[in-house]
Write a protein that holds these residues in place. Structure first.
Motif, PDB file in Angstrom:
ATOM      1  N   LEU A  95      70.609  62.712  88.156  1.00 28.78           N
ATOM      2  CA  LEU A  95      70.188  63.050  89.519  1.00 28.78           C
ATOM      3  C   LEU A  95      69.387  64.348  89.520  1.00 28.78           C
ATOM      4  O   LEU A  95      68.338  64.453  90.157  1.00 28.78           O
ATOM      5  N   LEU A  96      69.904  65.320  88.783  1.00 27.00           N
ATOM      6  CA  LEU A  96      69.230  66.606  88.706  1.00 27.00           C
ATOM      7  C   LEU A  96      67.815  66.442  88.176  1.00 27.00           C
ATOM      8  O   LEU A  96      66.851  66.988  88.711  1.00 27.00           O
ATOM      9  N   ALA A  97      67.699  65.636  87.116  1.00 30.91           N
ATOM     10  CA  ALA A  97      66.377  65.439  86.515  1.00 30.91           C
ATOM     11  C   ALA A  97      65.459  64.679  87.468  1.00 30.91           C
ATOM     12  O   ALA A  97      64.291  65.030  87.624  1.00 30.91           O
ATOM     13  N   GLN A  98      65.984  63.640  88.106  1.00 28.33           N
ATOM     14  CA  GLN A  98      65.138  62.859  89.005  1.00 28.33           C
ATOM     15  C   GLN A  98      64.629  63.727  90.151  1.00 28.33           C
ATOM     16  O   GLN A  98      63.439  63.727  90.461  1.00 28.33           O
ATOM     17  N   GLY A  99      65.555  64.452  90.760  1.00 35.39           N
ATOM     18  CA  GLY A  99      65.131  65.299  91.865  1.00 35.39           C
ATOM     19  C   GLY A  99      64.229  66.422  91.396  1.00 35.39           C
ATOM     20  O   GLY A  99      63.186  66.690  91.993  1.00 35.39           O
ATOM     21  N   GLY A 100      64.629  67.073  90.308  1.00 34.75           N
ATOM     22  CA  GLY A 100      63.872  68.212  89.821  1.00 34.75           C
ATOM     23  C   GLY A 100      62.454  67.860  89.434  1.00 34.75           C
ATOM     24  O   GLY A 100      61.502  68.561  89.799  1.00 34.75           O
ATOM     25  N   THR A 101      62.291  66.765  88.682  1.00 35.08           N
ATOM     26  CA  THR A 101      60.937  66.416  88.266  1.00 35.08           C
ATOM     27  C   THR A 101      60.083  66.026  89.452  1.00 35.08           C
ATOM     28  O   THR A 101      58.876  66.324  89.470  1.00 35.08           O
ATOM     29  N   THR A 102      60.680  65.359  90.439  1.00 33.31           N
ATOM     30  CA  THR A 102      59.885  64.988  91.613  1.00 33.31           C
ATOM     31  C   THR A 102      59.395  66.232  92.349  1.00 33.31           C
ATOM     32  O   THR A 102      58.222  66.325  92.721  1.00 33.31           O
ATOM     33  N   VAL A 103      60.292  67.182  92.541  1.00 32.03           N
ATOM     34  CA  VAL A 103      59.900  68.404  93.246  1.00 32.03           C
ATOM     35  C   VAL A 103      58.845  69.166  92.443  1.00 32.03           C
ATOM     36  O   VAL A 103      57.810  69.589  92.975  1.00 32.03           O
ATOM     37  N   LEU A 104      59.112  69.339  91.146  1.00 31.58           N
ATOM     38  CA  LEU A 104      58.184  70.108  90.322  1.00 31.58           C
ATOM     39  C   LEU A 104      56.843  69.401  90.192  1.00 31.58           C
ATOM     40  O   LEU A 104      55.791  70.039  90.120  1.00 31.58           O
ATOM     41  N   GLY A 122      72.111  76.990  92.975  1.00 28.96           N
ATOM     42  CA  GLY A 122      71.089  76.324  93.767  1.00 28.96           C
ATOM     43  C   GLY A 122      69.980  77.276  94.161  1.00 28.96           C
ATOM     44  O   GLY A 122      68.803  76.911  94.182  1.00 28.96           O
ATOM     45  N   GLY A 123      70.378  78.516  94.455  1.00 25.87           N
ATOM     46  CA  GLY A 123      69.376  79.513  94.787  1.00 25.87           C
ATOM     47  C   GLY A 123      68.428  79.766  93.636  1.00 25.87           C
ATOM     48  O   GLY A 123      67.223  79.949  93.829  1.00 25.87           O
ATOM     49  N   ILE A 124      68.986  79.763  92.425  1.00 19.08           N
ATOM     50  CA  ILE A 124      68.125  79.943  91.250  1.00 19.08           C
ATOM     51  C   ILE A 124      67.136  78.791  91.149  1.00 19.08           C
ATOM     52  O   ILE A 124      65.943  78.983  90.877  1.00 19.08           O
ATOM     53  N   ALA A 125      67.646  77.583  91.378  1.00 14.61           N
ATOM     54  CA  ALA A 125      66.749  76.424  91.346  1.00 14.61           C
ATOM     55  C   ALA A 125      65.658  76.562  92.392  1.00 14.61           C
ATOM     56  O   ALA A 125      64.483  76.277  92.133  1.00 14.61           O
ATOM     57  N   LEU A 126      66.030  77.017  93.574  1.00 22.31           N
ATOM     58  CA  LEU A 126      65.041  77.183  94.636  1.00 22.31           C
ATOM     59  C   LEU A 126      63.993  78.223  94.246  1.00 22.31           C
ATOM     60  O   LEU A 126      62.806  78.081  94.545  1.00 22.31           O
ATOM     61  N   LEU A 127      64.450  79.266  93.553  1.00 24.20           N
ATOM     62  CA  LEU A 127      63.503  80.263  93.074  1.00 24.20           C
ATOM     63  C   LEU A 127      62.494  79.634  92.125  1.00 24.20           C
ATOM     64  O   LEU A 127      61.287  79.895  92.199  1.00 24.20           O
ATOM     65  N   ILE A 128      63.015  78.786  91.225  1.00 24.26           N
ATOM     66  CA  ILE A 128      62.129  78.116  90.283  1.00 24.26           C
ATOM     67  C   ILE A 128      61.119  77.253  91.026  1.00 24.26           C
ATOM     68  O   ILE A 128      59.963  77.122  90.620  1.00 24.26           O
TER      69      ILE A 128
END
Lengths: 370, 309
Positions: free
Chosen positions: B96-105, A47-53
């Motif tokens: 879930l990872l993709a949905q959350g990740g793309t929204t944040v990015l 998760g920390g890596i993701a936060l870094l990204i």
């Protein structure tokens, strides 16, 4: 291959229990505490890596998360308040899972339950305690009715419940939007009237601010746990879920069990929706979609498909959500970062658990061969 | 309401789902259940938009979408085949990872409401064929990526049913033990089919963003990945049926848009929900076959058969 003529095994749902029949059954029954700890640590790292990204310093981000989750009495109250609907929606996954079905429609059933609650509240006389109970039941009934569609589809028509429940989530969202914009609209804004104060759930604790629905949730979970583990009904569900094909010989109606489990799940999720309205929201706004159904899914997976495990996982996820609110303030990141961390938590923890179960299994094999 | 234009729009709208469904057919034929289609499409869309807005090259965005989709497909395969994660769990959590990740990015990359609007793929009429009555406008006045669908679909069908590789894929999906004993390397095969499925989904998602919407929106796939799953079932795991089945979604979608414009009494939410309702109804109608590949979704360990890793 099982040839249960009562109901054909779903290619999707039963496979989870089939797969678990091998190496993973051990990890489902006897969770290895160390693997959870290791899973948590690795999740924090990944998760920390993701936060870094995402451009945030991981250490301070996790600190914000912890602070928002357990840093004060208010924070703990927030965590528990969010954990309750997540736990119930997790239960809505666990119950059908025991019977071999995968219910991904918890989100839609939740929304429909909230809708039912608000609809009935608009026409009900203002009676204090009974009123709230009736409204919770209204949510339950609406959610159950909504889940009856994929339930019957599965039992009578062989419609794959994984796909049908997910698609119905979108239908539920549109249904809510129409109702709140149209017949149930309160004024000029796309939302209902405020729920009358007599129906709102009382809160406990000056700083915790826990609505009593949170306590009801715990009872429901314990009740379901007992039913699933200790009663004949629970046993029958497990037999149906194992897709071993013996249900015909035992006089168990697989169709009724699977339908019933999905309907009950819809009822639980619907009640969660009503509870959120009466305990937290107090009103239904167009576009309301907290996504607790999917958090519940994550909680159910983390909890190994068992009610009490789901409750514990829901507590963790509730904390994650509550902490995420603080994180959003300190880092300006979109609130969806919580979803990212949640998914990472589930994936990493389950991978670790799987590896540790495999290691234990191999060690056991070596021990017996030696 | 011009019926021909309606069908033309339907073909256009069904392209993303058709791509994803074709790829998923391959994966499911090999026994791999990939519920993560939604996430792969969404990520493909996002990466496609990012790439195009950075390089101003539409085709590069499309290719980038394919690439990231393949990467996630590979991740899903590794998580399930190597790390032992259940296929449904992996797929849903990746979503879930993709949905959350793309929204944040998305918020980071395109702050403000301008979510990376890019030019859309242009309509490219095929010279002679587009002049044909009716069929010409429907089939031959589309985007380049849509034209890819037919040859890709046919090629996939041919590969799956007429080549040795296709036979191996079928074998892996129907009886893993027998396949392994015959020398089929099931795990690398499933790894490959899943990566391919991811690539197709990424293509579908990239087309959704670059060929239809012209930008990225949070959760813009809106369940298309799950609809693709339904299409595979409705199309009985047969590539040649799956692509027309995807047209079903496109039709419901474009008819919905048309009716939304012309009808004032029916609430607009009904038309948004229409594609999902239609899909569920079709599944009720027993059009779908229940003959799923027997190994679909089942975890399997090489050690059980005594095969080599």
């Amino acid at each position: 291959m099982s040839t249960d003529r009562g109901i054909k095994p779903s290619a999707y749902g039963n496979r989870i229990l089939d797969a678990s029949a091998r190496l993973r059954w051990e990890s489902l029954i006897r969770p290895d505490a160390a693997s959870y700890v290791l899973g948590a640590i690795l999740s924090i790292i990944v998760g920390g890596i993701a936060l870094l990204i995402f451009g945030t310093a991981p250490f301070s981000a996790w600190k914000s998360l912890f602070q928002g989750a357990v840093g004060s009495q208010t924070a703990i109250g927030n965590s528990l308040t969010v954990a309750a609907p997540i736990a119930l929606c997790g239960l809505a996954v666990v119950v059908p899972l025991r019977a071999g079905l995968l219910n991904i429609g918890g989100d839609g059933q939740f929304l429909v339950g909230a809708l039912g609650c608000v609809a009935v509240a608009a026409v009900m006389p203002h009676i204090a305690v009974i009123g709230a109970i009736v409204l919770l039941l209204a949510g339950m009934v609406t959610g159950a009715a909504f889940a009856a569609v994929p339930a019957i589809g599965r039992a009578r028509f062989g419609v794959n419940e994984v796909v049908s429940t997910i698609l119905l989530n979108f239908v539920a969202a549109e249904l809510l939007s129409w109702a709140v914009d149209g017949p149930l609209r309160g004024g000029s804004l796309p939302q209902t009237n405020l729920v009358p104060g007599t129906f709102l759930l009382p809160k406990v604790g000056s700083q915790l601010q826990l609505h009593i629905g949170v306590f009801v949730t715990v009872f429901v979970i314990l009740g379901v746990a007992i039913i699933l583990a200790k009663t004949a009904l629970g046993y029958r569900m497990r037999i149906v879920g194992s897709s071993s094909g013996v249900t015909r010989y035992l006089g168990i109606s697989a169709g009724r069990i699977t339908t019933g489990s999905l309907v009950v799940a819809g009822g639980i999720a619907g009640m969660a929706g009503a509870m959120e309205i009466l305990g937290v929201q107090g009103v239904l706004i167009d576009g309301y979609d907290p996504g607790y159904g999917f958090d519940g899914l994550a909680a159910a997976f983390l909890g190994g498909g068992r009610p009490v495990g789901t409750l514990v996982a829901a507590l963790v996820l509730g904390g994650l959500h509550a902490g995420g609110n603080l994180l959003q303030v300190t880092t300006q990141l979109n609130i969806s970062v919580v979803v990212v961390l949640e998914a990472i938590l589930v994936i990493v923890t389950l991978v670790v658990r799987g590896f540790s179960a495999r290691m234990l299994h191999q060690r056991a094999q070596l021990a017996t061969e030696a | 309401m011009d019926a021909v234009a309606l069908v033309q729009d339907a073909v256009w709208a069904s392209t993303p789902v058709a791509f994803a469904a074709t790829g998923e057919t391959i994966a499911e034929r090999s026994g791999m259940l990939n519920i993560g289609l939604e996430g792969m499409m969404l990520t493909g869309a996002f990466v496609g938009v990012i790439t195009t807005s950075a390089t101003h090259l539409l085709w590069l965005g499309f290719v980038a979408g394919i690439g990231i989709g393949a990467a996630i497909g590979l991740l899903h395969a590794l998580l399930t085949l190597w790390a032992g994660l259940d296929q449904v769990v992996s797929g849903l959590m990746l979503n879930l990872l993709a949905q959350g990740g793309t929204t944040v990015l998305d918020q980071i990359a395109f702050p403000g409401s301008n979510s990376g609007t890019v030019a859309t793929m242009p309509n490219v009429p095929i010279p002679l064929l587009s002049k044909l009555p009716y069929v010409g406008q429907i089939l031959f006045q589309q985007r380049l990526a849509t034209y890819l669908l037919l040859p890709v679909g046919i090629a996939t069908f041919v590969i799956l049913t007429r080549t040795t590789t296709g036979l191996r894929i079928h074998a892996a999906g129907e009886d893993v033990d027998a396949a392994t004993l015959e020398g089929v390397l099931v795990r690398p095969l499933r790894l490959a089919t899943n990566t391919v499925a991811g690539a197709f989904s990424g293509a579908g998602g990239a087309f959704l963003a670059l060929g239809i919407a012209g930008g990225f929106g949070d959760n813009m796939t809106a369940g298309r990945g799950y609809i693709a799953l339904a299409m595979v079932i409705i199309g009985r795991w047969n590539c040649l049926l799956v692509i027309p089945a995807a047209l079903l979604f496109g039709l419901a979608s474009s008819v919905g848009i048309q009716l939304q414009v012309s009808s004032t009494h029916v609430p607009y939410q009904f038309f948004i929900a229409l594609p999902y309702i239609v899909t569920v109804l079709v599944m009720f109608g027993r059009v779908a076959s229940k003959r799923a590949p027997r190994q679909l979704g089942q975890a399997w360990e090489v050690e059980d058969v005594g095969g080599r890793r």
